[in-house]
Write a protein that holds these residues in place. Structure first.
Motif, PDB file in Angstrom:
ATOM      1  N   UNK A 333       0.844  -1.202   0.000  1.00 40.62           N
ATOM      2  CA  UNK A 333       0.000   0.000   0.000  1.00 40.62           C
ATOM      3  C   UNK A 333       0.878   1.250   0.000  1.00 40.62           C
ATOM      4  N   UNK A 334       1.897   1.247   0.849  1.00 43.97           N
ATOM      5  CA  UNK A 334       2.821   2.368   0.876  1.00 43.97           C
ATOM      6  C   UNK A 334       3.472   2.563  -0.483  1.00 43.97           C
ATOM      7  N   UNK A 335       3.891   1.459  -1.096  1.00 37.32           N
ATOM      8  CA  UNK A 335       4.560   1.539  -2.399  1.00 37.32           C
ATOM      9  C   UNK A 335       3.619   2.088  -3.473  1.00 37.32           C
ATOM     10  N   UNK A 336       2.369   1.639  -3.457  1.00 40.21           N
ATOM     11  CA  UNK A 336       1.400   2.117  -4.440  1.00 40.21           C
ATOM     12  C   UNK A 336       1.138   3.609  -4.274  1.00 40.21           C
ATOM     13  N   UNK A 337       0.993   4.036  -3.030  1.00 40.19           N
ATOM     14  CA  UNK A 337       0.747   5.458  -2.787  1.00 40.19           C
ATOM     15  C   UNK A 337       1.985   6.299  -3.113  1.00 40.19           C
ATOM     16  N   UNK A 338       3.152   5.750  -2.855  1.00 39.41           N
ATOM     17  CA  UNK A 338       4.388   6.458  -3.194  1.00 39.41           C
ATOM     18  C   UNK A 338       4.496   6.680  -4.699  1.00 39.41           C
ATOM     19  N   UNK A 339       3.948   5.759  -5.473  1.00 41.41           N
ATOM     20  CA  UNK A 339       3.995   5.871  -6.923  1.00 41.41           C
ATOM     21  C   UNK A 339       2.942   6.841  -7.475  1.00 41.41           C
ATOM     22  N   UNK A 340       1.894   7.095  -6.688  1.00 41.31           N
ATOM     23  CA  UNK A 340       0.745   7.815  -7.241  1.00 41.31           C
ATOM     24  C   UNK A 340       0.460   9.174  -6.602  1.00 41.31           C
ATOM     25  N   UNK A 341       1.089   9.483  -5.481  1.00 44.01           N
ATOM     26  CA  UNK A 341       0.774  10.744  -4.807  1.00 44.01           C
ATOM     27  C   UNK A 341       1.619  11.885  -5.368  1.00 44.01           C
ATOM     28  N   UNK A 342       0.972  13.040  -5.494  1.00 43.92           N
ATOM     29  CA  UNK A 342       1.603  14.212  -6.086  1.00 43.92           C
ATOM     30  C   UNK A 342       1.182  15.453  -5.299  1.00 43.92           C
ATOM     31  N   UNK A 343       2.181  16.213  -4.833  1.00 38.01           N
ATOM     32  CA  UNK A 343       1.906  17.463  -4.127  1.00 38.01           C
ATOM     33  C   UNK A 343       1.861  18.607  -5.125  1.00 38.01           C
ATOM     34  N   UNK A 344       0.833  19.440  -4.997  1.00 38.24           N
ATOM     35  CA  UNK A 344       0.689  20.617  -5.859  1.00 38.24           C
ATOM     36  C   UNK A 344       0.870  21.868  -5.002  1.00 38.24           C
ATOM     37  N   UNK A 345       1.043  23.045  -5.605  1.00 37.49           N
ATOM     38  CA  UNK A 345       1.330  24.254  -4.817  1.00 37.49           C
ATOM     39  C   UNK A 345       0.331  24.478  -3.680  1.00 37.49           C
ATOM     40  N   UNK A 346       0.892  24.750  -2.498  1.00 38.81           N
ATOM     41  CA  UNK A 346       0.042  24.942  -1.320  1.00 38.81           C
ATOM     42  C   UNK A 346       0.777  25.801  -0.294  1.00 38.81           C
ATOM     43  N   UNK A 347       0.199  26.939   0.038  1.00 42.54           N
ATOM     44  CA  UNK A 347       0.716  27.794   1.106  1.00 42.54           C
ATOM     45  C   UNK A 347      -0.392  28.746   1.528  1.00 42.54           C
ATOM     46  N   UNK A 348      -0.222  29.394   2.656  1.00 43.11           N
ATOM     47  CA  UNK A 348      -1.336  30.106   3.289  1.00 43.11           C
ATOM     48  C   UNK A 348      -1.822  31.306   2.495  1.00 43.11           C
ATOM     49  N   UNK A 349      -0.953  31.950   1.711  1.00 43.88           N
ATOM     50  CA  UNK A 349      -1.352  33.137   0.962  1.00 43.88           C
ATOM     51  C   UNK A 349      -1.609  32.839  -0.520  1.00 43.88           C
ATOM     52  N   UNK A 350      -1.895  31.595  -0.827  1.00 45.87           N
ATOM     53  CA  UNK A 350      -2.209  31.206  -2.202  1.00 45.87           C
ATOM     54  C   UNK A 350      -3.592  31.759  -2.569  1.00 45.87           C
ATOM     55  N   UNK A 351      -3.672  32.539  -3.631  1.00 45.72           N
ATOM     56  CA  UNK A 351      -4.929  33.190  -4.006  1.00 45.72           C
ATOM     57  C   UNK A 351      -5.843  32.231  -4.752  1.00 45.72           C
ATOM     58  N   UNK A 352      -7.133  32.546  -4.751  1.00 46.80           N
ATOM     59  CA  UNK A 352      -8.109  31.722  -5.455  1.00 46.80           C
ATOM     60  C   UNK A 352      -7.798  31.661  -6.948  1.00 46.80           C
ATOM     61  N   UNK A 353      -7.440  32.782  -7.546  1.00 46.02           N
ATOM     62  CA  UNK A 353      -7.127  32.785  -8.982  1.00 46.02           C
ATOM     63  C   UNK A 353      -5.944  31.892  -9.303  1.00 46.02           C
TER      64      UNK A 353
END
Length: 377
Positions: A333-353
């Motif tokens: 399960x860990x290996x499958x998730x390691x292959x498929x998880x992707x982080x996208x831009x994320x921070x507190x002042x990220x605007x809606x646009x």
């Protein structure tokens, strides 16, 4: 390029840094005492030991609990590598427990079968700011007389059934790298209600000096794990703004979830348990199984959006494969998730646009990948 993360800094952080520079005392001054006090108050704990990194704080927890070569500790393979490395520093063997495919936290139902006479502790990681099932962790720890170290480095402010993570175990650890909810640039802290853990950890971080030792008197073999006053100054400001920062990050996360739902993209996000109050560290999407993630990353980059794999499974890191002969298939399960998880831009002042631009880029990259897959067929 829309960055993956960005610290939330204001004039308050600058003000406190200048105050430190005006004093001329750059180590063990008023700001580090204040920073530790803010943690004691926030978590209603007796003791706090600020250090130069979350990794150092984890190491101090392992040392302060007396864990040693030959001991075993249950932990997760799906985490930043420091949560397992801190055990290897002392010759302690990490015994990996596969993860829940929905929450990505350690699957507590698999823990008991891995306990042996050598098992001395559980090192819990609250992955991505979502609390692990602490009811089960506490039940098993009590049943087998195991210590608990909580790696809450990604989870400041998160709660399990209304109780803050970091306060369940013998020691709770937080980290302040620039991509964390709050930052000191580099830094970490250990909190505990155990006076012995506190005394040992405070000594070890400062070259083995006891709290009442003279400057060149060293009670034990220690380390230079000290946090500087400049780091603590930033930390004081960040802690004073903690609720504000967590609220903004929650709003950003909720907007992402709404945008993904609206566009009906073929990606998932980790399930948030009803017992949890998240503290959003990163925003991770789980890609479909047939997607080439690296091509997705390249496509997003070409569109001006940074993204990264989160997390590689620790047991498949080169150093662990050499040391323990780990192979794929041990923790599927860990290996499958390691292959498929992707982080996208994320921070507190990220605007809606900007968030809309990110999701549109993600949607386009997924469409491009589907075209590639169709052409293959």
């Amino acid at each position: 390029m829309i960055p993956l993360s960005k610290p939330d800094l204001t004039m308050l952080e600058r003000k406190y840094i200048l105050e430190v520079l005006d004093t001329g005392q750059l180590s063990f001054g008023e700001k580090i005492n204040r920073f530790e006090n803010l943690f004691r108050q926030q978590f209603e704990m007796e003791y706090a030991v600020a250090v130069n990194s979350g990794t150092s704080a984890l190491h101090l927890a392992v040392k302060s609990l007396g864990l040693k070569a030959g001991d075993e500790v249950l932990t997760t393979p799906y985490s930043f590598i420091a949560s397992a490395n801190c055990l290897l520093y002392e010759g302690v063997k990490p015994v990996f427990v596969d993860i829940d495919p929905k929450t990505l936290n350690m699957n507590t139902a698999k823990m008991e079968e891995l306990i042996t006479a050598k098992t001395k502790a559980i090192l819990v990681v609250h992955v991505f700011g979502q609390p692990c099932d602490m009811d089960e962790v506490l039940r098993i720890a009590t049943k087998y007389n195991l210590a608990i170290i909580e790696d809450a480095c990604e989870a400041i402010g998160a709660k399990w059934k209304g109780k803050q993570v970091g306060t369940f175990g013998d020691a709770g650890i937080f980290a302040f790298y620039p991509n964390k909810q709050i930052t000191t640039g580099e830094g970490g802290i250990l909190i505990t209600n155990n006076e012995s853990i506190y005394q040992v950890a405070a000594s070890l971080r400062n070259q083995g000096r006891n709290i009442k030792s003279t400057w060149l008197e060293h009670e034990r073999l220690g380390y230079n794990y000290r946090m500087s006053e400049l780091q603590a100054a930033v930390g004081v400001a960040q802690m004073e703004r903690l609720n504000e920062i967590l609220k903004k990050r929650k709003q950003v996360a909720e907007r992402y979830l709404e945008l993904l739902k609206k566009l009906k993209l073929p990606v998932k996000t980790p399930l948030i348990s009803n017992n949890c109050e998240m503290s959003w560290f990163v925003f991770v999407v789980i890609l479909p199984e047939n997607i080439d993630r690296q091509k997705m990353i390249d496509d997003l980059s070409q569109q001006g959006v940074q993204s990264k794999p989160y997390f590689p499974s620790i047991h498949l890191q080169p150093s662990y494969r050499r040391e323990f002969d780990y192979e794929r298939g041990l923790f599927p399960v860990s290996e499958a998730m390691s292959d498929r998880t992707l982080a996208i831009p994320f921070y507190s002042n990220l605007s809606l646009n900007t968030q809309k631009n990110v999701i549109e880029a993600l949607s386009k990259a997924l469409r491009n990948m589907n075209k590639v897959n169709q052409n293959k067929e």
